[in-house]
Design a protein around this motif. Sequence first.
Motif, mmCIF file in Angstrom:
data_model
loop_
_atom_site.group_PDB
_atom_site.id
_atom_site.type_symbol
_atom_site.label_atom_id
_atom_site.label_comp_id
_atom_site.label_asym_id
_atom_site.label_seq_id
_atom_site.Cartn_x
_atom_site.Cartn_y
_atom_site.Cartn_z
ATOM 1 N N VAL A 3 0.853 -1.186 0.000
ATOM 2 C CA VAL A 3 0.000 0.000 0.000
ATOM 3 C C VAL A 3 0.891 1.239 0.000
ATOM 4 C CG1 VAL A 3 -1.878 -1.185 1.165
ATOM 5 C CG2 VAL A 3 -0.217 0.066 2.511
ATOM 6 N N SER A 4 0.316 2.373 -0.302
ATOM 7 C CA SER A 4 1.099 3.601 -0.413
ATOM 8 C C SER A 4 1.451 4.163 0.965
ATOM 9 C CB SER A 4 0.321 4.641 -1.209
ATOM 10 O OG SER A 4 -0.754 5.133 -0.430
ATOM 11 N N ALA A 5 2.478 4.997 0.974
ATOM 12 C CA ALA A 5 2.872 5.686 2.201
ATOM 13 C C ALA A 5 1.737 6.577 2.703
ATOM 14 C CB ALA A 5 4.141 6.499 1.959
ATOM 15 N N ILE A 6 0.936 7.091 1.790
ATOM 16 C CA ILE A 6 -0.198 7.950 2.188
ATOM 17 C C ILE A 6 -1.223 7.148 2.989
ATOM 18 C CG2 ILE A 6 -2.160 9.286 1.306
ATOM 19 C CD1 ILE A 6 -0.269 10.126 -1.029
ATOM 20 N N GLU A 7 -1.512 5.921 2.550
ATOM 21 C CA GLU A 7 -2.460 5.077 3.286
ATOM 22 C C GLU A 7 -1.909 4.725 4.668
ATOM 23 O OE1 GLU A 7 -4.782 2.162 0.508
ATOM 24 O OE2 GLU A 7 -2.734 2.424 -0.278
ATOM 25 N N LEU A 8 -0.603 4.444 4.737
ATOM 26 C CA LEU A 8 0.008 4.118 6.021
ATOM 27 C C LEU A 8 0.057 5.343 6.928
ATOM 28 C CD1 LEU A 8 2.778 1.756 4.698
ATOM 29 C CD2 LEU A 8 0.747 1.109 5.994
ATOM 30 N N ARG A 70 -4.704 -5.701 6.559
ATOM 31 C CA ARG A 70 -4.670 -5.228 7.937
ATOM 32 C C ARG A 70 -3.540 -4.216 8.051
ATOM 33 N NH1 ARG A 70 -3.515 -8.284 13.555
ATOM 34 N NH2 ARG A 70 -3.783 -6.421 14.815
ATOM 35 N N PHE A 71 -3.818 -3.087 8.694
ATOM 36 C CA PHE A 71 -2.824 -2.032 8.860
ATOM 37 C C PHE A 71 -2.253 -2.067 10.268
ATOM 38 C CE2 PHE A 71 -5.076 -0.781 5.163
ATOM 39 C CZ PHE A 71 -4.178 -0.032 4.413
ATOM 40 N N PHE A 72 -0.937 -1.985 10.351
ATOM 41 C CA PHE A 72 -0.225 -1.945 11.623
ATOM 42 C C PHE A 72 0.421 -0.578 11.757
ATOM 43 C CE2 PHE A 72 -0.430 -6.328 10.367
ATOM 44 C CZ PHE A 72 -0.625 -7.035 11.531
ATOM 45 N N ALA A 73 0.333 0.005 12.939
ATOM 46 C CA ALA A 73 0.981 1.283 13.238
ATOM 47 C C ALA A 73 1.505 1.189 14.669
ATOM 48 C CB ALA A 73 0.006 2.440 13.088
ATOM 49 N N VAL A 74 2.793 0.923 14.795
ATOM 50 C CA VAL A 74 3.413 0.657 16.089
ATOM 51 C C VAL A 74 4.272 1.851 16.485
ATOM 52 C CG1 VAL A 74 4.942 -0.915 17.350
ATOM 53 C CG2 VAL A 74 3.410 -1.823 15.589
ATOM 54 N N LEU A 75 4.088 2.314 17.706
ATOM 55 C CA LEU A 75 4.841 3.466 18.196
ATOM 56 C C LEU A 75 6.272 3.088 18.569
ATOM 57 C CD1 LEU A 75 2.140 5.032 20.527
ATOM 58 C CD2 LEU A 75 2.828 5.830 18.249
ATOM 59 N N HIS A 76 7.183 4.032 18.382
ATOM 60 C CA HIS A 76 8.579 3.881 18.793
ATOM 61 C C HIS A 76 8.648 4.193 20.291
ATOM 62 C CE1 HIS A 76 13.029 4.270 18.300
ATOM 63 N NE2 HIS A 76 12.866 5.068 19.345
ATOM 64 N N LEU A 77 8.389 3.171 21.104
ATOM 65 C CA LEU A 77 8.475 3.258 22.556
ATOM 66 C C LEU A 77 9.147 1.985 23.039
ATOM 67 C CD1 LEU A 77 4.868 4.526 23.422
ATOM 68 C CD2 LEU A 77 6.992 5.837 23.613
ATOM 69 N N PRO A 78 10.196 2.084 23.887
ATOM 70 C CA PRO A 78 10.890 0.881 24.350
ATOM 71 C C PRO A 78 9.905 -0.149 24.883
ATOM 72 C CG PRO A 78 12.044 2.836 25.070
ATOM 73 C CD PRO A 78 10.744 3.298 24.465
ATOM 74 N N PRO A 79 10.087 -1.412 24.519
ATOM 75 C CA PRO A 79 11.259 -2.012 23.880
ATOM 76 C C PRO A 79 11.279 -1.903 22.352
ATOM 77 C CG PRO A 79 9.715 -3.741 24.406
ATOM 78 C CD PRO A 79 9.107 -2.436 24.906
ATOM 79 N N VAL A 80 10.273 -1.283 21.751
ATOM 80 C CA VAL A 80 10.244 -1.136 20.290
ATOM 81 C C VAL A 80 11.042 0.112 19.915
ATOM 82 C CG1 VAL A 80 8.796 -0.769 18.263
ATOM 83 C CG2 VAL A 80 8.032 -2.326 20.067
#
Length: 98
Positions: A3-8, A70-80
């Motif tokens: 998918v495009s960066a715009i959709e993400l 399915r769209f995933f959007a994971v925050l940059h927060l430790p441990p990630v």
Amino acid sequence: MEVSAIELKRAVESQHACTATFIQSVPIKETFDGNTVWDGVVHVFRIDGHPKAHKAYAWSSPIEGSDKRRFFAVLHLPPVTSPAEAVRAAIVAEQRPR
């Protein structure tokens, strides 16, 4: 089908109530016991308006037996703290019993 960066960008903004700006795309191949469990591209976004995170990682995966994704959007927060760790965290979360 990617998918495009715009959709993400929209997925990050809607899931985390913030404003996202595309930074880069990172190819990730995650393996376990010698088998590929995920192979794709993670988009990295700078985010503004979130109380704790300043970055997010986003990608999509096909839903088995469907033409939807399915769209995933994971925050940059430790441990990630990297795109690869975001993918690993999502895989682990999906394996947990509901």
